[in-house]
Design a protein around this motif. Structure first.
Motif, PDB file in Angstrom:
ATOM      1  N   LEU A  22       1.934  20.832 -11.609  1.00 50.13           N
ATOM      2  CA  LEU A  22       1.128  19.679 -11.309  1.00 50.13           C
ATOM      3  C   LEU A  22       0.111  19.680 -10.017  1.00 50.13           C
ATOM      4  O   LEU A  22      -0.901  19.346 -10.212  1.00 50.13           O
ATOM      5  CB  LEU A  22       2.107  18.378 -11.029  1.00 50.13           C
ATOM      6  N   LEU A  23       0.612  20.407  -9.186  1.00 51.11           N
ATOM      7  CA  LEU A  23      -0.386  20.695  -7.823  1.00 51.11           C
ATOM      8  C   LEU A  23      -1.429  21.411  -8.192  1.00 51.11           C
ATOM      9  O   LEU A  23      -2.500  21.152  -7.874  1.00 51.11           O
ATOM     10  CB  LEU A  23       0.471  21.174  -6.612  1.00 51.11           C
ATOM     11  N   ALA A  24      -1.381  22.510  -9.072  1.00 43.94           N
ATOM     12  CA  ALA A  24      -2.216  23.360  -9.515  1.00 43.94           C
ATOM     13  C   ALA A  24      -3.097  22.652 -10.307  1.00 43.94           C
ATOM     14  O   ALA A  24      -4.402  22.952 -10.219  1.00 43.94           O
ATOM     15  CB  ALA A  24      -1.721  24.690 -10.081  1.00 43.94           C
ATOM     16  N   ALA A  25      -2.575  21.797 -11.442  1.00 37.05           N
ATOM     17  CA  ALA A  25      -3.445  21.178 -12.423  1.00 37.05           C
ATOM     18  C   ALA A  25      -4.297  20.134 -11.553  1.00 37.05           C
ATOM     19  O   ALA A  25      -5.488  19.960 -12.018  1.00 37.05           O
ATOM     20  CB  ALA A  25      -2.569  20.776 -13.652  1.00 37.05           C
ATOM     21  N   ILE A  26      -3.755  19.458 -10.905  1.00 37.07           N
ATOM     22  CA  ILE A  26      -4.527  18.181 -10.208  1.00 37.07           C
ATOM     23  C   ILE A  26      -5.260  18.564  -8.909  1.00 37.07           C
ATOM     24  O   ILE A  26      -6.233  18.023  -8.745  1.00 37.07           O
ATOM     25  CB  ILE A  26      -3.466  17.110  -9.791  1.00 37.07           C
ATOM     26  N   GLY A  27      -4.799  19.666  -8.247  1.00 39.72           N
ATOM     27  CA  GLY A  27      -5.599  20.191  -7.164  1.00 39.72           C
ATOM     28  C   GLY A  27      -5.414  19.304  -5.726  1.00 39.72           C
ATOM     29  O   GLY A  27      -6.315  19.272  -5.080  1.00 39.72           O
ATOM     30  N   VAL A  28      -4.302  18.824  -5.944  1.00 37.18           N
ATOM     31  CA  VAL A  28      -4.100  18.043  -4.471  1.00 37.18           C
ATOM     32  C   VAL A  28      -3.201  18.944  -3.748  1.00 37.18           C
ATOM     33  O   VAL A  28      -2.389  19.811  -4.337  1.00 37.18           O
ATOM     34  CB  VAL A  28      -3.485  16.604  -4.665  1.00 37.18           C
ATOM     35  N   PRO A  29      -3.066  18.621  -2.422  1.00 35.30           N
ATOM     36  CA  PRO A  29      -2.418  19.682  -1.347  1.00 35.30           C
ATOM     37  C   PRO A  29      -0.770  19.467  -1.417  1.00 35.30           C
ATOM     38  O   PRO A  29      -0.458  18.250  -1.757  1.00 35.30           O
ATOM     39  CB  PRO A  29      -2.836  19.121   0.033  1.00 35.30           C
ATOM     40  N   ALA A  30      -0.091  20.503  -1.523  1.00 36.35           N
ATOM     41  CA  ALA A  30       1.266  20.213  -1.264  1.00 36.35           C
ATOM     42  C   ALA A  30       1.638  19.916   0.003  1.00 36.35           C
ATOM     43  O   ALA A  30       1.101  20.205   1.042  1.00 36.35           O
ATOM     44  CB  ALA A  30       2.058  21.562  -1.624  1.00 36.35           C
ATOM     45  N   ILE A  31       2.557  18.664   0.239  1.00 34.24           N
ATOM     46  CA  ILE A  31       3.184  18.171   1.390  1.00 34.24           C
ATOM     47  C   ILE A  31       4.606  18.248   1.330  1.00 34.24           C
ATOM     48  O   ILE A  31       5.193  18.152   0.202  1.00 34.24           O
ATOM     49  CB  ILE A  31       2.535  16.795   1.654  1.00 34.24           C
ATOM     50  N   SER A  32       5.293  18.100   2.456  1.00 37.93           N
ATOM     51  CA  SER A  32       6.863  18.263   2.553  1.00 37.93           C
ATOM     52  C   SER A  32       7.326  16.914   1.992  1.00 37.93           C
ATOM     53  O   SER A  32       6.515  15.785   2.255  1.00 37.93           O
ATOM     54  CB  SER A  32       7.144  18.635   3.850  1.00 37.93           C
ATOM     55  N   ARG A  33       8.405  16.903   1.700  1.00 38.65           N
ATOM     56  CA  ARG A  33       9.016  15.776   1.592  1.00 38.65           C
ATOM     57  C   ARG A  33       9.021  14.342   2.763  1.00 38.65           C
ATOM     58  O   ARG A  33       8.777  13.418   2.585  1.00 38.65           O
ATOM     59  CB  ARG A  33      10.735  15.570   0.948  1.00 38.65           C
ATOM     60  N   GLU A  34       9.173  15.399   3.970  1.00 41.88           N
ATOM     61  CA  GLU A  34       9.078  14.198   5.237  1.00 41.88           C
ATOM     62  C   GLU A  34       7.936  13.834   5.401  1.00 41.88           C
ATOM     63  O   GLU A  34       7.654  12.581   5.834  1.00 41.88           O
ATOM     64  CB  GLU A  34       9.491  15.190   6.401  1.00 41.88           C
ATOM     65  N   GLU A  35       6.616  14.772   5.060  1.00 43.38           N
ATOM     66  CA  GLU A  35       5.419  14.158   5.464  1.00 43.38           C
ATOM     67  C   GLU A  35       4.863  13.343   4.426  1.00 43.38           C
ATOM     68  O   GLU A  35       4.429  12.335   4.572  1.00 43.38           O
ATOM     69  CB  GLU A  35       4.452  15.564   5.377  1.00 43.38           C
ATOM     70  N   ALA A  36       5.541  13.403   2.809  1.00 41.85           N
ATOM     71  CA  ALA A  36       5.059  12.238   2.036  1.00 41.85           C
ATOM     72  C   ALA A  36       5.956  11.095   2.448  1.00 41.85           C
ATOM     73  O   ALA A  36       5.177  10.094   2.309  1.00 41.85           O
ATOM     74  CB  ALA A  36       5.866  12.961   0.624  1.00 41.85           C
ATOM     75  N   SER A  67       0.151  13.363  -4.102  1.00 41.74           N
ATOM     76  CA  SER A  67       0.734  14.405  -3.485  1.00 41.74           C
ATOM     77  C   SER A  67       2.086  13.678  -2.997  1.00 41.74           C
ATOM     78  O   SER A  67       3.236  14.383  -2.901  1.00 41.74           O
ATOM     79  CB  SER A  67       0.027  14.752  -2.084  1.00 41.74           C
ATOM     80  N   ILE A  68       2.168  12.403  -2.585  1.00 41.39           N
ATOM     81  CA  ILE A  68       3.604  11.750  -2.564  1.00 41.39           C
ATOM     82  C   ILE A  68       4.301  11.668  -3.481  1.00 41.39           C
ATOM     83  O   ILE A  68       5.574  12.224  -3.591  1.00 41.39           O
ATOM     84  CB  ILE A  68       3.316  10.337  -1.756  1.00 41.39           C
ATOM     85  N   PHE A  69       3.809  11.375  -4.912  1.00 39.40           N
ATOM     86  CA  PHE A  69       4.755  11.423  -5.935  1.00 39.40           C
ATOM     87  C   PHE A  69       5.224  13.059  -6.368  1.00 39.40           C
ATOM     88  O   PHE A  69       6.545  12.784  -6.663  1.00 39.40           O
ATOM     89  CB  PHE A  69       3.835  10.885  -7.188  1.00 39.40           C
ATOM     90  N   ILE A  70       4.462  13.593  -5.999  1.00 37.76           N
ATOM     91  CA  ILE A  70       4.590  15.250  -6.311  1.00 37.76           C
ATOM     92  C   ILE A  70       6.145  15.625  -5.454  1.00 37.76           C
ATOM     93  O   ILE A  70       7.037  16.130  -5.767  1.00 37.76           O
ATOM     94  CB  ILE A  70       3.931  15.994  -6.681  1.00 37.76           C
ATOM     95  N   ALA A  71       5.744  15.012  -4.190  1.00 33.53           N
ATOM     96  CA  ALA A  71       6.755  15.614  -3.114  1.00 33.53           C
ATOM     97  C   ALA A  71       8.087  15.060  -3.439  1.00 33.53           C
ATOM     98  O   ALA A  71       9.326  15.588  -3.315  1.00 33.53           O
ATOM     99  CB  ALA A  71       6.286  15.475  -1.887  1.00 33.53           C
ATOM    100  N   LEU A  72       8.055  13.630  -3.609  1.00 31.29           N
ATOM    101  CA  LEU A  72       9.358  12.771  -3.655  1.00 31.29           C
ATOM    102  C   LEU A  72       9.833  12.522  -4.987  1.00 31.29           C
ATOM    103  O   LEU A  72      11.156  12.354  -5.059  1.00 31.29           O
ATOM    104  CB  LEU A  72       9.019  11.562  -2.951  1.00 31.29           C
ATOM    105  N   LEU A  81       0.947  -1.300  -0.051  1.00 31.83           N
ATOM    106  CA  LEU A  81      -0.064   0.012   0.111  1.00 31.83           C
ATOM    107  C   LEU A  81       1.029   1.205   0.103  1.00 31.83           C
ATOM    108  O   LEU A  81       2.301   1.302   0.466  1.00 31.83           O
ATOM    109  CB  LEU A  81      -0.941   0.047   1.306  1.00 31.83           C
ATOM    110  N   ILE A  82       0.520   2.204  -0.689  1.00 27.94           N
ATOM    111  CA  ILE A  82       1.467   3.345  -0.664  1.00 27.94           C
ATOM    112  C   ILE A  82       0.619   4.839  -0.323  1.00 27.94           C
ATOM    113  O   ILE A  82       1.365   5.683  -0.226  1.00 27.94           O
ATOM    114  CB  ILE A  82       1.992   3.650  -1.964  1.00 27.94           C
ATOM    115  N   ALA A  83      -0.633   4.732  -0.226  1.00 31.76           N
ATOM    116  CA  ALA A  83      -1.533   5.794   0.242  1.00 31.76           C
ATOM    117  C   ALA A  83      -2.756   5.345   0.470  1.00 31.76           C
ATOM    118  O   ALA A  83      -3.203   4.452   0.117  1.00 31.76           O
ATOM    119  CB  ALA A  83      -1.538   6.643  -1.030  1.00 31.76           C
ATOM    120  N   GLU A  84      -3.289   6.433   1.483  1.00 37.07           N
ATOM    121  CA  GLU A  84      -4.745   6.160   1.701  1.00 37.07           C
ATOM    122  C   GLU A  84      -5.778   6.464   0.411  1.00 37.07           C
ATOM    123  O   GLU A  84      -7.056   5.794   0.631  1.00 37.07           O
ATOM    124  CB  GLU A  84      -5.231   7.169   2.799  1.00 37.07           C
ATOM    125  N   ASP A  85      -5.334   7.000  -0.414  1.00 41.04           N
ATOM    126  CA  ASP A  85      -6.256   7.290  -1.711  1.00 41.04           C
ATOM    127  C   ASP A  85      -5.549   7.822  -2.772  1.00 41.04           C
ATOM    128  O   ASP A  85      -4.277   8.202  -2.479  1.00 41.04           O
ATOM    129  CB  ASP A  85      -7.369   8.160  -1.254  1.00 41.04           C
TER     130      ASP A  85
END
Length: 189
Positions: A133-147, A95-100, A85-89
């Motif tokens: 990507l964040l603007a186009a997809i509309g997902v929140p930005a998260i830090s690398r650590e949070e990701a 968001s994880i892919f974009i951050a990392l 599993l890599i994410a809740e949804d």
């Protein structure tokens, strides 16, 4: 899938915005145009798996669960017999892919600076790509650590219910992708 499913909404958005989908494929190796898994899989809890994307190395991303579920976790399986599993949804996965960028390397002992340097070597405009990507997809930005923390928290919930198993005789369960190092808190040496 019903219109209210957030994962379906994001997939439709990417299907209708080919430039964003292509950028996500290049930046995070998440290709929504390839949805045929290498093999048919099932998981012990019996929930259905819906392939939604692939990566360049033969891995497949699945939404887990019935279409009516409010949140459907994302399961990734690679072509070498590992999965997690890599994410809740799907929104969290994106968001994880974009951050990392190189999210598969985000295990325990992850070298943020080294991986980010590698990413920037390939994508010098990484900050602008992320913002677009964040603007186009509309997902929140998260830090690398949070990701990384979200990724590892999802991965920790993989066993026993979400461990992939191929549907042929004598198939062995897929190996878990992210393991804490031996000697880490709660892990036997």
């Amino acid at each position: 899938m019903p219109d209210t499913d957030p994962g379906e909404r994001l997939l439709r958005l990417l299907e209708n915005d080919l430039e964003t989908a292509r950028t996500l494929e290049i930046f995070a190796d998440f290709d929504i145009t390839r949805r045929d898994p290498i093999e048919n899989l099932a998981i012990p809890c019996g929930l259905p798996l819906f392939p939604i994307a692939a990566d360049g190395a033969g891995g497949t991303f699945f939404l887990v669960g019935d279409e009516s579920a409010e949140r459907r976790p994302v399961l990734y399986t690679d072509s070498e017999g590992s999965g997690s599993l890599i994410a809740e949804d799907l929104a969290e996965a994106l968001s994880i892919f974009i951050a990392l960028g190189f999210w598969r390397d985000a295990g325990y002992g992850f070298d943020f600076d080294g991986i980010e340097a590698d990413l920037r070597e390939n994508e010098p405009d990484a900050d602008q790509i992320r913002a677009d990507l964040l603007a186009a997809i509309g997902v929140p930005a998260i830090s690398r650590e949070e990701a990384r923390d979200k990724l590892l928290a999802a991965a920790a919930r993989t066993a026993p219910d979400f461990v992939a198993l191929a549907d042929f005789a004598d198939a062995t369960p897929y190996e878990l992708m992210f393991h804490p190092p031996r000697g880490a808190a709660g892990v036997e040496a």
